[in-house]
Write a protein that holds these residues in place. Structure first.
Motif, PDB file in Angstrom:
ATOM      1  N   ILE A  55       0.922  -1.151  -0.033  1.00  0.00           N
ATOM      2  CA  ILE A  55       0.070  -0.053  -0.159  1.00  0.00           C
ATOM      3  C   ILE A  55       0.786   1.345   0.173  1.00  0.00           C
ATOM      4  O   ILE A  55       1.629   1.165   0.842  1.00  0.00           O
ATOM      5  CB  ILE A  55      -0.889  -0.022   1.144  1.00  0.00           C
ATOM      6  CG1 ILE A  55      -1.696  -1.385   1.715  1.00  0.00           C
ATOM      7  CG2 ILE A  55      -1.954   1.209   1.126  1.00  0.00           C
ATOM      8  CD1 ILE A  55      -2.494  -1.802   0.430  1.00  0.00           C
ATOM      9  N   SER A  56       0.737   1.976  -1.147  1.00  0.00           N
ATOM     10  CA  SER A  56       1.556   3.390  -1.158  1.00  0.00           C
ATOM     11  C   SER A  56       0.578   4.625  -1.231  1.00  0.00           C
ATOM     12  O   SER A  56      -0.498   4.406  -1.783  1.00  0.00           O
ATOM     13  CB  SER A  56       2.551   3.260  -2.547  1.00  0.00           C
ATOM     14  OG  SER A  56       3.331   1.965  -2.109  1.00  0.00           O
ATOM     15  N   ARG A  57       1.407   5.752  -0.949  1.00  0.00           N
ATOM     16  CA  ARG A  57       0.824   7.063  -1.430  1.00  0.00           C
ATOM     17  C   ARG A  57       1.927   7.631  -2.134  1.00  0.00           C
ATOM     18  O   ARG A  57       3.132   7.767  -1.562  1.00  0.00           O
ATOM     19  CB  ARG A  57       0.495   7.533   0.056  1.00  0.00           C
ATOM     20  CG  ARG A  57      -0.539   7.073   0.539  1.00  0.00           C
ATOM     21  CD  ARG A  57      -0.320   7.547   2.226  1.00  0.00           C
ATOM     22  NE  ARG A  57      -1.551   7.080   2.949  1.00  0.00           N
ATOM     23  CZ  ARG A  57      -1.715   5.756   3.545  1.00  0.00           C
ATOM     24  NH1 ARG A  57      -0.889   4.817   3.332  1.00  0.00           N
ATOM     25  NH2 ARG A  57      -2.466   5.443   4.453  1.00  0.00           N
ATOM     26  N   VAL A  58       1.953   8.042  -3.245  1.00  0.00           N
ATOM     27  CA  VAL A  58       2.793   8.576  -4.040  1.00  0.00           C
ATOM     28  C   VAL A  58       2.673   9.988  -4.400  1.00  0.00           C
ATOM     29  O   VAL A  58       1.694  10.482  -4.934  1.00  0.00           O
ATOM     30  CB  VAL A  58       2.951   7.676  -5.633  1.00  0.00           C
ATOM     31  CG1 VAL A  58       4.103   8.434  -6.386  1.00  0.00           C
ATOM     32  CG2 VAL A  58       3.260   6.455  -5.269  1.00  0.00           C
ATOM     33  N   PHE A  59       3.772  10.868  -4.160  1.00  0.00           N
ATOM     34  CA  PHE A  59       3.809  12.361  -4.178  1.00  0.00           C
ATOM     35  C   PHE A  59       4.616  12.735  -5.245  1.00  0.00           C
ATOM     36  O   PHE A  59       5.435  12.242  -5.739  1.00  0.00           O
ATOM     37  CB  PHE A  59       4.187  13.061  -2.737  1.00  0.00           C
ATOM     38  CG  PHE A  59       3.559  12.535  -1.640  1.00  0.00           C
ATOM     39  CD1 PHE A  59       2.395  13.349  -1.082  1.00  0.00           C
ATOM     40  CD2 PHE A  59       3.358  11.393  -1.095  1.00  0.00           C
ATOM     41  CE1 PHE A  59       1.888  13.346   0.009  1.00  0.00           C
ATOM     42  CE2 PHE A  59       2.822  11.054   0.190  1.00  0.00           C
ATOM     43  CZ  PHE A  59       1.867  12.050   0.747  1.00  0.00           C
ATOM     44  N   GLN A  60       4.108  13.959  -5.895  1.00  0.00           N
ATOM     45  CA  GLN A  60       4.994  14.357  -7.020  1.00  0.00           C
ATOM     46  C   GLN A  60       6.005  15.489  -6.627  1.00  0.00           C
ATOM     47  O   GLN A  60       6.899  15.884  -7.256  1.00  0.00           O
ATOM     48  CB  GLN A  60       4.075  15.213  -8.054  1.00  0.00           C
ATOM     49  CG  GLN A  60       2.982  14.080  -8.630  1.00  0.00           C
ATOM     50  CD  GLN A  60       3.841  13.110  -9.403  1.00  0.00           C
ATOM     51  OE1 GLN A  60       4.731  13.137 -10.097  1.00  0.00           O
ATOM     52  NE2 GLN A  60       3.152  11.983  -9.429  1.00  0.00           N
ATOM     53  N   ASP A  61       5.962  15.797  -5.104  1.00  0.00           N
ATOM     54  CA  ASP A  61       6.953  16.641  -4.596  1.00  0.00           C
ATOM     55  C   ASP A  61       7.235  16.377  -2.995  1.00  0.00           C
ATOM     56  O   ASP A  61       6.484  16.163  -2.376  1.00  0.00           O
ATOM     57  CB  ASP A  61       5.917  18.307  -4.648  1.00  0.00           C
ATOM     58  CG  ASP A  61       6.985  19.359  -4.039  1.00  0.00           C
ATOM     59  OD1 ASP A  61       6.861  19.611  -3.002  1.00  0.00           O
ATOM     60  OD2 ASP A  61       7.733  20.076  -4.910  1.00  0.00           O
ATOM     61  N   ARG A  62       8.783  16.615  -2.900  1.00  0.00           N
ATOM     62  CA  ARG A  62       8.903  16.306  -1.554  1.00  0.00           C
ATOM     63  C   ARG A  62       8.242  17.315  -0.503  1.00  0.00           C
ATOM     64  O   ARG A  62       8.006  16.581   0.280  1.00  0.00           O
ATOM     65  CB  ARG A  62      10.418  16.471  -1.534  1.00  0.00           C
ATOM     66  CG  ARG A  62      11.276  16.337  -0.241  1.00  0.00           C
ATOM     67  CD  ARG A  62      12.823  16.377  -0.281  1.00  0.00           C
ATOM     68  NE  ARG A  62      13.396  15.812  -1.192  1.00  0.00           N
ATOM     69  CZ  ARG A  62      13.873  14.347  -0.800  1.00  0.00           C
ATOM     70  NH1 ARG A  62      13.729  13.804   0.469  1.00  0.00           N
ATOM     71  NH2 ARG A  62      14.657  13.851  -1.501  1.00  0.00           N
ATOM     72  N   GLY A  63       8.038  18.382  -0.685  1.00  0.00           N
ATOM     73  CA  GLY A  63       7.546  19.247   0.208  1.00  0.00           C
ATOM     74  C   GLY A  63       6.167  18.997   0.687  1.00  0.00           C
ATOM     75  O   GLY A  63       5.911  18.972   1.968  1.00  0.00           O
ATOM     76  N   GLN A  64       5.223  18.268  -0.430  1.00  0.00           N
ATOM     77  CA  GLN A  64       4.051  17.688  -0.029  1.00  0.00           C
ATOM     78  C   GLN A  64       4.219  16.609   0.776  1.00  0.00           C
ATOM     79  O   GLN A  64       3.375  16.332   1.746  1.00  0.00           O
ATOM     80  CB  GLN A  64       3.332  17.341  -1.206  1.00  0.00           C
ATOM     81  CG  GLN A  64       2.867  18.645  -2.104  1.00  0.00           C
ATOM     82  CD  GLN A  64       2.521  18.138  -3.530  1.00  0.00           C
ATOM     83  OE1 GLN A  64       2.654  16.986  -3.990  1.00  0.00           O
ATOM     84  NE2 GLN A  64       1.957  19.206  -4.322  1.00  0.00           N
ATOM     85  N   LEU A  65       5.066  15.834   0.581  1.00  0.00           N
ATOM     86  CA  LEU A  65       5.556  14.407   1.273  1.00  0.00           C
ATOM     87  C   LEU A  65       5.850  14.889   2.841  1.00  0.00           C
ATOM     88  O   LEU A  65       5.333  14.282   3.626  1.00  0.00           O
ATOM     89  CB  LEU A  65       6.508  13.549   0.945  1.00  0.00           C
ATOM     90  CG  LEU A  65       7.215  12.459   1.719  1.00  0.00           C
ATOM     91  CD1 LEU A  65       6.154  11.562   1.950  1.00  0.00           C
ATOM     92  CD2 LEU A  65       8.400  11.797   1.028  1.00  0.00           C
TER      93      LEU A  65
END
Length: 335
Positions: A55-65
């Motif tokens: 189960i993953s959550r993939v972000f496009q930006d490190r700041g959002q992560l």
């Protein structure tokens, strides 16, 4: 549980996660605004008694992560509670099998920052039953789901251990794999493992080299399938993966074979390329999950050990121009 299946699933998921389509639901009220894509990978294996879901959550930006992790510091074990399989047998009886948190992973590259949890469930699925997977993401208050019927066993015709029979490796002719398909199966991929000995300064070590074949993606149920394997491909595999060392001698022993087969969903997933394709909406990628990217399918494998090679094969490996510098002995030479 077969650890190669478990970590093979992790490797598959990490490799295929890629760059994900991005969407945002303006109607959901969140504590923060995590711009992530839910990702679910689960391949049921009828041969295993423990199943795995990634189960993953993939972000496009490190700041959002980073912003998201501040709010959900223990997200892997604390916030994803609802992951389960719902099973209906041929009589309509319903059972529920819950997944529990196993371990966590962090991965990052130049464009992708993934938060991932590995979950396990004690269950041995069967192709006679239907299974639905449900994964609840509390941050977006959405439930990812998909339904499959696991694959039935496949019958491997060749290679097989037949008394007195040995495989011939010859650049001028192909070796032919053969098998019977099964209902719901559409993904087939074989790997030969070449076993040999290596001697240096009187010390002998056992070596093993994998030669993975291209996958065969075919849907017809219970048909006879075949795949040609050229002798040149095997010789080239040896050349590309074994270093040329004047101080060693080598001897071919035999081969093992592993045959992996999977459901239609896995074949469609693989055939779509790197899935999801990316941010462009011009190419449609494949997923069989509602409210998430990824794939829910089934997978299994067969093994054949100790496939003998003919003396002609050993001589071909020793003397062919492609592999002669690897110092394999012929049948007439002592090792």
């Amino acid at each position: 549980m077969n650890r190669s299946i478990k970590y093979g699933l992790v490797a598959l998921a990490l490799a295929l996660a890629g760059s994900f389509f991005h969407s945002c639901d303006q109607d959901i009220d969140l504590f923060i605004s995590p711009e992530f894509t839910p990702v679910v990978y689960c391949l049921l294996n009828p041969q295993d008694s423990v199943q795995t879901a990634r189960i993953s959550r993939v972000f496009q930006d490190r700041g959002q992560l980073l912003e998201w992790e501040i709010e959900y510091d223990n997200y892997l074990s604390d916030t994803t509670k609802m992951i389960y399989l719902e099973c209906f047998d041929d009589k309509g009886n319903r059972t529920i099998s819950d997944f529990s948190f196993s371990e966590k992973f962090r991965s990052s590259d130049d464009s992708l920052f993934a938060c991932t949890g590995l979950y396990t469930c004690r269950l041995k699925p069967t192709h006679q039953n239907d299974y639905s997977l449900y994964v609840y993401f509390p941050e977006t208050k959405t439930m990812a789901s998909a339904k499959i019927t696991p694959i039935a066993p496949v019958q491997l015709i060749d290679p097989a251990i037949v008394p007195g029979r040995k495989i011939v490796i010859d650049p001028s002719q192909a070796y032919v794999l053969r098998w019977f398909g099964s209902p719901g199966t559409a993904y087939y991929q074989g790997t030969f493992y070449i076993n040999y000995l290596e001697k240096k300064s009187g010390e002998i070590q056992s070596k093993r080299l994998a030669m993975t074949l291209n996958p065969v993606l075919e849907y017809p149920d219970e048909a006879v399938f075949s795949q040609n394997v050229s002798g040149t491909k095997l010789l080239q595999t040896l050349k590309d993966n074994i270093p040329v060392l004047d101080s060693v001698t080598r001897k071919i022993i035999n081969m093992d074979f592993t045959f992996v087969y999977g459901g239609v969903e896995l074949a469609l997933f693989s055939n779509s390329g790197v899935n999801p394709i990316g941010l462009s909406d011009r190419v449609a990628d494949y997923t069989n999950l509602d409210n998430a990217r990824g794939v829910f399918s089934s997978i299994s494998r067969l093994h054949v050990y100790g496939i003998p090679l003919s003396g002609q094969s050993a001589d071909t490996i020793a003397m062919n121009s492609i592999t002669k510098n690897l110092n394999f002995v012929t049948t007439d030479e002592e090792f």
